[in-house]
Write an enzyme that holds these catalytic residues in place. Structure first.
Site, PDB file in Angstrom:
ATOM      1  N   GLU A   1      11.418   1.435  20.183  1.00 21.99           N
ATOM      2  CA  GLU A   1      10.937   2.433  20.130  1.00 21.99           C
ATOM      3  C   GLU A   1      10.110   2.783  21.499  1.00 21.99           C
ATOM      4  O   GLU A   1       9.446   1.874  22.026  1.00 21.99           O
ATOM      5  CB  GLU A   1       9.915   3.014  19.084  1.00 21.99           C
ATOM      6  CG  GLU A   1      10.776   2.700  17.759  1.00 21.99           C
ATOM      7  CD  GLU A   1       9.794   2.874  16.344  1.00 21.99           C
ATOM      8  OE1 GLU A   1       8.509   3.094  16.802  1.00 21.99           O
ATOM      9  OE2 GLU A   1      10.163   2.401  15.366  1.00 21.99           O
TER      10      GLU A   1
ATOM     11  N   ARG B   1       9.945  -0.411   9.114  1.00 21.48           N
ATOM     12  CA  ARG B   1       9.930  -0.842  10.355  1.00 21.48           C
ATOM     13  C   ARG B   1      11.419  -1.059  11.048  1.00 21.48           C
ATOM     14  O   ARG B   1      12.352  -0.996  10.016  1.00 21.48           O
ATOM     15  CB  ARG B   1       9.301  -2.287  10.512  1.00 21.48           C
ATOM     16  CG  ARG B   1       7.769  -2.405  10.531  1.00 21.48           C
ATOM     17  CD  ARG B   1       7.369  -1.949  12.142  1.00 21.48           C
ATOM     18  NE  ARG B   1       6.054  -1.998  12.308  1.00 21.48           N
ATOM     19  CZ  ARG B   1       5.093  -0.947  12.218  1.00 21.48           C
ATOM     20  NH1 ARG B   1       5.536   0.398  11.838  1.00 21.48           N
ATOM     21  NH2 ARG B   1       3.714  -1.113  12.462  1.00 21.48           N
TER      22      ARG B   1
ATOM     23  N   ARG C   1       0.783  -1.138   0.027  1.00 18.33           N
ATOM     24  CA  ARG C   1       0.138  -0.020   0.137  1.00 18.33           C
ATOM     25  C   ARG C   1       0.770   1.257  -0.015  1.00 18.33           C
ATOM     26  O   ARG C   1       0.495   2.136  -0.560  1.00 18.33           O
ATOM     27  CB  ARG C   1      -0.978  -0.154   1.162  1.00 18.33           C
ATOM     28  CG  ARG C   1      -1.776  -1.220   1.261  1.00 18.33           C
ATOM     29  CD  ARG C   1      -2.795  -1.128   2.787  1.00 18.33           C
ATOM     30  NE  ARG C   1      -3.678  -2.375   2.881  1.00 18.33           N
ATOM     31  CZ  ARG C   1      -3.028  -3.454   3.206  1.00 18.33           C
ATOM     32  NH1 ARG C   1      -1.718  -3.610   3.775  1.00 18.33           N
ATOM     33  NH2 ARG C   1      -3.770  -4.439   3.580  1.00 18.33           N
TER      34      ARG C   1
ATOM     35  N   ASP D   1      12.473   6.807  10.337  1.00 19.39           N
ATOM     36  CA  ASP D   1      11.330   7.164  11.068  1.00 19.39           C
ATOM     37  C   ASP D   1      10.967   6.045  11.855  1.00 19.39           C
ATOM     38  O   ASP D   1      10.236   6.174  12.982  1.00 19.39           O
ATOM     39  CB  ASP D   1      10.106   7.421  10.148  1.00 19.39           C
ATOM     40  CG  ASP D   1       8.683   7.754  10.764  1.00 19.39           C
ATOM     41  OD1 ASP D   1       8.887   8.478  11.435  1.00 19.39           O
ATOM     42  OD2 ASP D   1       8.016   7.110  10.648  1.00 19.39           O
TER      43      ASP D   1
ATOM     44  N   HIS E   1       8.895   8.024  14.649  1.00 19.04           N
ATOM     45  CA  HIS E   1       7.824   7.160  14.158  1.00 19.04           C
ATOM     46  C   HIS E   1       6.571   7.966  13.493  1.00 19.04           C
ATOM     47  O   HIS E   1       5.306   7.802  14.322  1.00 19.04           O
ATOM     48  CB  HIS E   1       7.502   6.045  15.021  1.00 19.04           C
ATOM     49  CG  HIS E   1       6.731   4.915  14.383  1.00 19.04           C
ATOM     50  ND1 HIS E   1       7.095   3.653  14.876  1.00 19.04           N
ATOM     51  CD2 HIS E   1       5.769   4.851  13.270  1.00 19.04           C
ATOM     52  CE1 HIS E   1       6.321   2.983  14.170  1.00 19.04           C
ATOM     53  NE2 HIS E   1       5.575   3.698  13.087  1.00 19.04           N
ATOM     54  N   LEU E   2       6.563   9.087  12.669  1.00 15.80           N
ATOM     55  CA  LEU E   2       5.781  10.007  12.459  1.00 15.80           C
ATOM     56  C   LEU E   2       4.623   9.518  11.251  1.00 15.80           C
ATOM     57  O   LEU E   2       3.702  10.332  10.508  1.00 15.80           O
ATOM     58  CB  LEU E   2       6.166  11.447  12.059  1.00 15.80           C
ATOM     59  CG  LEU E   2       6.723  11.890  13.480  1.00 15.80           C
ATOM     60  CD1 LEU E   2       7.277  13.460  12.966  1.00 15.80           C
ATOM     61  CD2 LEU E   2       5.646  11.984  14.701  1.00 15.80           C
ATOM     62  N   GLY E   3       5.196   8.264  10.522  1.00 14.49           N
ATOM     63  CA  GLY E   3       4.474   7.920   9.463  1.00 14.49           C
ATOM     64  C   GLY E   3       2.938   8.109   9.437  1.00 14.49           C
ATOM     65  O   GLY E   3       2.535   8.707   8.351  1.00 14.49           O
ATOM     66  N   ALA E   4       2.532   7.706  10.384  1.00 16.29           N
ATOM     67  CA  ALA E   4       1.005   7.544  10.317  1.00 16.29           C
ATOM     68  C   ALA E   4       0.287   8.993  10.976  1.00 16.29           C
ATOM     69  O   ALA E   4      -0.901   8.942  11.269  1.00 16.29           O
ATOM     70  CB  ALA E   4       0.439   6.086  10.972  1.00 16.29           C
TER      71      ALA E   4
HETATM   72  N1  LIG Z   1       6.367   4.528   9.897  1.00 18.28           N
HETATM   73  C1  LIG Z   1       5.038   4.440  10.047  1.00 18.28           C
HETATM   74  O1  LIG Z   1       4.482   4.991  10.822  1.00 18.28           O
HETATM   75  C2  LIG Z   1       4.383   3.377   9.204  1.00 18.28           C
HETATM   76  C3  LIG Z   1       3.010   3.788   8.607  1.00 18.28           C
HETATM   77  C4  LIG Z   1       2.497   2.856   7.631  1.00 18.28           C
HETATM   78  C5  LIG Z   1       2.937   1.612   7.348  1.00 18.28           C
HETATM   79  N2  LIG Z   1       4.419   1.456   7.952  1.00 18.28           N
HETATM   80  C6  LIG Z   1       5.040   0.100   7.642  1.00 18.28           C
HETATM   81  O2  LIG Z   1       5.368   0.234   6.420  1.00 18.28           O
HETATM   82  C7  LIG Z   1       5.585  -1.138   5.724  1.00 18.28           C
HETATM   83  C8  LIG Z   1       4.706  -1.210   4.478  1.00 18.28           C
HETATM   84  O3  LIG Z   1       3.288  -0.894   4.878  1.00 18.28           O
HETATM   85  P1  LIG Z   1       1.952  -1.342   3.873  1.00 18.28           P
HETATM   86  O4  LIG Z   1       0.916  -1.002   4.506  1.00 18.28           O
HETATM   87  O5  LIG Z   1       2.754  -0.844   2.584  1.00 18.28           O
HETATM   88  O6  LIG Z   1       2.266  -2.928   4.027  1.00 18.28           O
HETATM   89  P2  LIG Z   1       1.573  -3.943   2.873  1.00 18.28           P
HETATM   90  O7  LIG Z   1       1.575  -5.318   3.428  1.00 18.28           O
HETATM   91  O8  LIG Z   1       0.673  -3.235   2.075  1.00 18.28           O
HETATM   92  O9  LIG Z   1       3.149  -4.106   1.789  1.00 18.28           O
HETATM   93  C9  LIG Z   1       4.190  -4.690   2.090  1.00 18.28           C
HETATM   94  C10 LIG Z   1       4.656  -5.195   0.850  1.00 18.28           C
HETATM   95  O10 LIG Z   1       5.963  -5.924   1.375  1.00 18.28           O
HETATM   96  C11 LIG Z   1       5.990  -7.073   0.392  1.00 18.28           C
HETATM   97  N3  LIG Z   1       7.273  -7.811   0.895  1.00 18.28           N
HETATM   98  C12 LIG Z   1       7.289  -8.774   1.896  1.00 18.28           C
HETATM   99  N4  LIG Z   1       8.201  -9.296   1.953  1.00 18.28           N
HETATM  100  C13 LIG Z   1       9.166  -8.703   1.240  1.00 18.28           C
HETATM  101  C14 LIG Z   1      10.531  -8.944   0.935  1.00 18.28           C
HETATM  102  N5  LIG Z   1      11.392  -9.765   1.546  1.00 18.28           N
HETATM  103  N6  LIG Z   1      10.993  -8.080  -0.320  1.00 18.28           N
HETATM  104  C15 LIG Z   1      10.604  -7.112  -0.627  1.00 18.28           C
HETATM  105  N7  LIG Z   1       9.131  -6.919  -0.599  1.00 18.28           N
HETATM  106  C16 LIG Z   1       8.369  -7.937   0.404  1.00 18.28           C
HETATM  107  C17 LIG Z   1       5.031  -7.547   0.241  1.00 18.28           C
HETATM  108  O11 LIG Z   1       4.545  -8.472  -0.642  1.00 18.28           O
HETATM  109  C18 LIG Z   1       3.777  -6.221   0.098  1.00 18.28           C
HETATM  110  O12 LIG Z   1       3.410  -5.939  -0.963  1.00 18.28           O
HETATM  111  C19 LIG Z   1       5.035  -2.147   6.887  1.00 18.28           C
HETATM  112  O13 LIG Z   1       6.303  -2.476   7.674  1.00 18.28           O
HETATM  113  C20 LIG Z   1       4.190  -1.204   7.896  1.00 18.28           C
HETATM  114  O14 LIG Z   1       4.283  -1.528   9.162  1.00 18.28           O
HETATM  115  C21 LIG Z   1       4.782   2.482   8.964  1.00 18.28           C
END
Ligand SMILES: NC(=O)c1ccc[n+]([C@@H]2O[C@H](COP(=O)([O-])OP(=O)(O)OC[C@H]3O[C@@H](n4cnc5c(N)ncnc54)[C@H](O)[C@@H]3O)[C@@H](O)[C@H]2O)c1
Length: 328
Positions: free
Chosen positions: A264, A235, A154, A259, A285-288
């Protein structure tokens, strides 16, 4: 037949839209912006559902006390503050709002990429400090540079799409995305060994699981272009922090925007050494953390809860982390 949810406890300052949606469907809501463990243990038996953000720890003790509890909703993506195993053992379903903060995380990533390229943060800090340092903070354009997006879920695909509009050459890697899904907005699909030597910027958007822990490490840095810049809004744990520090110190990595961290808030000296390195731009950790995402996570959870009671009311899909009994 829907699930019977008469009363929901909403804690952790989840936005008011959550309660508004639930009450508009005749579901009682008790809202507590902050709740102590003792108060939670006392209150939880009165509710069939609990909605939390990240402050409240939904432990086995809480789940055991929730004798009427059917569902725990996490207004956000990760479920790190919920004991999902204890929930499953107690027959309590866990749902989350995985997509609600994707745009916010994407926009932070894009902002950090540009900030790294133009030294925006140190330059602004110097000026506030009374120093007019134009030559020191000469940056680079992102136009024409190669951005590697690792993980096209996403968040990653939104980043690929937007940075493509800046004229970056976007290359990407996600072993779980079918090859024919790649296109202009996903970037050019490449294998990792092809990506490392050509990337000017690397941005990480995959989950932290056993296979992705320390994904970016000394071996990877060795294969990268000297001065590569790395962005992690995914992460903590995806990058080996010690290897990153060493690569920053010797100049192999030219900058990092982080981030998320191994622990944390950070307690480890090593993490602080990384944060304090002059080429590192770090955020807590401000992403969201945007107003829009906070509203959206509350709405998504409320709509899912309403759908459990009155199936099909909203188009919002159910994001099940652990099975909800009576809704198999
Ligand atoms: N910093 C923040 O506040 C914040 C906010 C939102 C999401 N996140 C983090 O960002 C990351 C992505 O979130 P998302 O909503 O897009 O998740 P998501 O599940 O929609 O997408 C993750 C993608 O990573 C792929 N993936 C899995 N293993 C992989 C690998 N070994 N190599 C390459 N790709 C691989 C999956 O196929 C998937 O398409 C997550 O770790 C989530 O926790 C952080």
């Amino acid at each position: 037949m829907g699930l019977e949810i008469k009363s929901v406890l909403v804690v952790d300052g989840v936005g008011p839209r959550c309660a508004e949606i639930l009450t508009s469907h005749g579901i009682n809501v008790t809202t507590k912006a902050k709740i102590s463990k003792e108060e939670l243990l006392q209150e939880i038996p009165n509710h069939e559902a609990l909605v939390v953000r990240s402050a409240t720890q939904v432990t086995k003790e809480v789940l055991d006390a929730g004798i009427n509890l059917k569902v725990v909703g996490r207004a956000g993506a990760g479920v790190d503050n919920i004991d999902v195993e204890a929930a499953a053992a107690n027959g309590v379903g866990v749902i989350n709002a995985p997509g609600a903060n994707a745009l916010s995380a994407c926009e932070l990533t894009c902002g950090l990429t540009l900030a790294l390229a133009r030294h925006i943060v140190p330059a602004a800090a110097a000026l506030k400090d009374g120093r007019w340092e134009r030559a020191l903070y000469t940056g680079t354009e992102v136009f024409g540079k190669t951005l590697a997006v690792i993980g096209l879920g996403r968040v990653g695909r939104e980043v690929a799409f937007r940075m493509n509009a800046f004229g970056m050459k976007v290359v990407s890697y996600d072993p779980y995305v079918p090859v024919d899904a790649y296109g202009e907005s996903y970037g050019v699909r490449m294998e990792l060994q092809e990506i490392w030597p050509i990337a000017d910027y690397i941005t990480l958007h995959m989950p932290l699981v056993e296979a992705t822990r320390n994904f970016v490490n000394a071996e990877v840095f060795k294969q990268c272009k000297r001065g590569v810049k790395i962005i992690n809004v995914g992460r903590g744990g995806l990058i080996n922090e010690l290897d990153l520090l060493e690569a920053l110190q010797c100049g192999q990595v030219g900058g990092a925007a982080l981030d998320v961290f191994e622990k944390e808030p950070p307690t480890d000296l090593l993490t602080w050494d990384v944060i304090n390195h002059p080429s590192v731009l770090a955020s807590p950790h401000l992403g969201a953390s945007t107003k829009e995402a906070q509203v959206r996570v509350g709405e998504e959870i409320a709509e899912q809860l309403v759908n459990l009671v009155k199936p099909g009311t909203y188009p919002t899909p159910l994001a099940v982390v652990t099975q909800i009994l009576g809704n198999a």
